[in-house]
Design a protein around this motif. Structure first.
Motif, PDB file in Angstrom:
ATOM      1  N   UNK A  53      29.096  47.634  56.473  1.00 48.65           N
ATOM      2  CA  UNK A  53      28.807  46.358  55.817  1.00 48.65           C
ATOM      3  C   UNK A  53      27.399  46.344  55.241  1.00 48.65           C
ATOM      4  N   UNK A  54      26.450  46.924  55.950  1.00 52.59           N
ATOM      5  CA  UNK A  54      25.083  47.011  55.432  1.00 52.59           C
ATOM      6  C   UNK A  54      25.025  47.884  54.182  1.00 52.59           C
ATOM      7  N   UNK A  55      25.760  48.981  54.197  1.00 53.76           N
ATOM      8  CA  UNK A  55      25.792  49.858  53.017  1.00 53.76           C
ATOM      9  C   UNK A  55      26.438  49.156  51.826  1.00 53.76           C
ATOM     10  N   UNK A  56      27.549  48.450  52.064  1.00 57.63           N
ATOM     11  CA  UNK A  56      28.206  47.739  50.971  1.00 57.63           C
ATOM     12  C   UNK A  56      27.308  46.642  50.418  1.00 57.63           C
ATOM     13  N   UNK A  57      26.550  45.966  51.287  1.00 55.95           N
ATOM     14  CA  UNK A  57      25.680  44.883  50.833  1.00 55.95           C
ATOM     15  C   UNK A  57      24.587  45.384  49.891  1.00 55.95           C
ATOM     16  N   UNK A  58      24.084  46.585  50.147  1.00 53.13           N
ATOM     17  CA  UNK A  58      22.991  47.110  49.318  1.00 53.13           C
ATOM     18  C   UNK A  58      23.514  47.904  48.132  1.00 53.13           C
ATOM     19  N   UNK A  59      24.482  48.778  48.356  1.00 49.63           N
ATOM     20  CA  UNK A  59      24.898  49.721  47.321  1.00 49.63           C
ATOM     21  C   UNK A  59      26.188  49.331  46.611  1.00 49.63           C
ATOM     22  N   UNK A  60      26.780  48.220  46.973  1.00 47.58           N
ATOM     23  CA  UNK A  60      28.056  47.825  46.382  1.00 47.58           C
ATOM     24  C   UNK A  60      27.966  47.412  44.927  1.00 47.58           C
ATOM     25  N   UNK A  61      26.784  47.093  44.451  1.00 47.35           N
ATOM     26  CA  UNK A  61      26.648  46.639  43.059  1.00 47.35           C
ATOM     27  C   UNK A  61      26.626  47.793  42.064  1.00 47.35           C
ATOM     28  N   UNK A  62      26.198  48.972  42.478  1.00 45.09           N
ATOM     29  CA  UNK A  62      26.167  50.142  41.601  1.00 45.09           C
ATOM     30  C   UNK A  62      27.483  50.905  41.762  1.00 45.09           C
ATOM     31  N   UNK A  63      28.153  51.193  40.653  1.00 47.31           N
ATOM     32  CA  UNK A  63      29.484  51.800  40.732  1.00 47.31           C
ATOM     33  C   UNK A  63      29.453  53.203  41.334  1.00 47.31           C
ATOM     34  N   UNK A  64      28.455  54.004  40.997  1.00 44.68           N
ATOM     35  CA  UNK A  64      28.405  55.356  41.554  1.00 44.68           C
ATOM     36  C   UNK A  64      28.094  55.332  43.050  1.00 44.68           C
ATOM     37  N   UNK A  65      27.194  54.472  43.467  1.00 47.56           N
ATOM     38  CA  UNK A  65      26.874  54.365  44.887  1.00 47.56           C
ATOM     39  C   UNK A  65      28.040  53.753  45.656  1.00 47.56           C
ATOM     40  N   UNK A  66      28.735  52.807  45.026  1.00 46.08           N
ATOM     41  CA  UNK A  66      29.881  52.179  45.682  1.00 46.08           C
ATOM     42  C   UNK A  66      30.981  53.205  45.945  1.00 46.08           C
ATOM     43  N   UNK A  67      31.124  54.180  45.066  1.00 45.35           N
ATOM     44  CA  UNK A  67      32.118  55.229  45.285  1.00 45.35           C
ATOM     45  C   UNK A  67      31.794  56.026  46.541  1.00 45.35           C
TER      46      UNK A  67
END
Length: 147
Positions: A53-67
């Motif tokens: 959840x912490x990772x999704x909260x920070x990196x979820x907005x960038x498509x490459x990081x979200x992958x």
């Protein structure tokens, strides 16, 4: 034949008595989740959910990081799903998990190397997921404040 390296080389002994005693002890114990209370596993899973959840909260907005976070999420789901499926195959009709979490923490569990307190078992199972979840949350807060 079992050769004890602490004895002289000429001394060859049969299987140690503690092996037979341990086999008798494990045969008498009721089976199911290795005597561990399900709450211990729930705390461990909560630590991994906290990390993701912490990772999704920070990196979820960038498509490459979200992958990358999506792949990590998939790995954790497969890891816990496979473990749950394998433990489900090992279930026995008698259910020894009827006690409360407090009872488990007081009584502990018996392992192949001896008795372990409930607190020690909880620490061994949940320390890494909870620590990683807390560390990831701190990093997420720092990254968010730095943006």
């Amino acid at each position: 034949m079992y050769v004890d390296t602490h004895l002289e080389r000429s001394m060859v002994v049969s299987a140690p008595t503690w092996v037979a005693e341990r086999q008798l002890d494990t045969a008498r114990k009721p089976a199911g989740l290795n005597g561990m209370h399900p709450g211990v596993y729930a705390i461990s899973v909560a630590g991994w959910v906290w990390l993701i959840a912490s990772c999704w909260a920070v990196f979820g907005t960038d498509s490459q990081a979200a992958f990358v976070v999506a792949v990590s999420t998939l790995f954790i789901i497969v890891f816990y799903g496979l473990a749950a499926a394998l433990m489900g195959l090992n279930r026995v009709d008698n259910d020894n998990r009827g006690g409360s979490f407090a009872d488990f923490m007081r009584a502990g569990i018996d392992t192949l190397t001896g008795h372990m307190s409930g607190v020690a078992a909880l620490i061994q199972v949940a320390l890494i997921p909870i620590s990683l979840g807390a560390g990831t949350m701190v990093m997420a807060i720092i990254i968010t404040l730095a943006r």
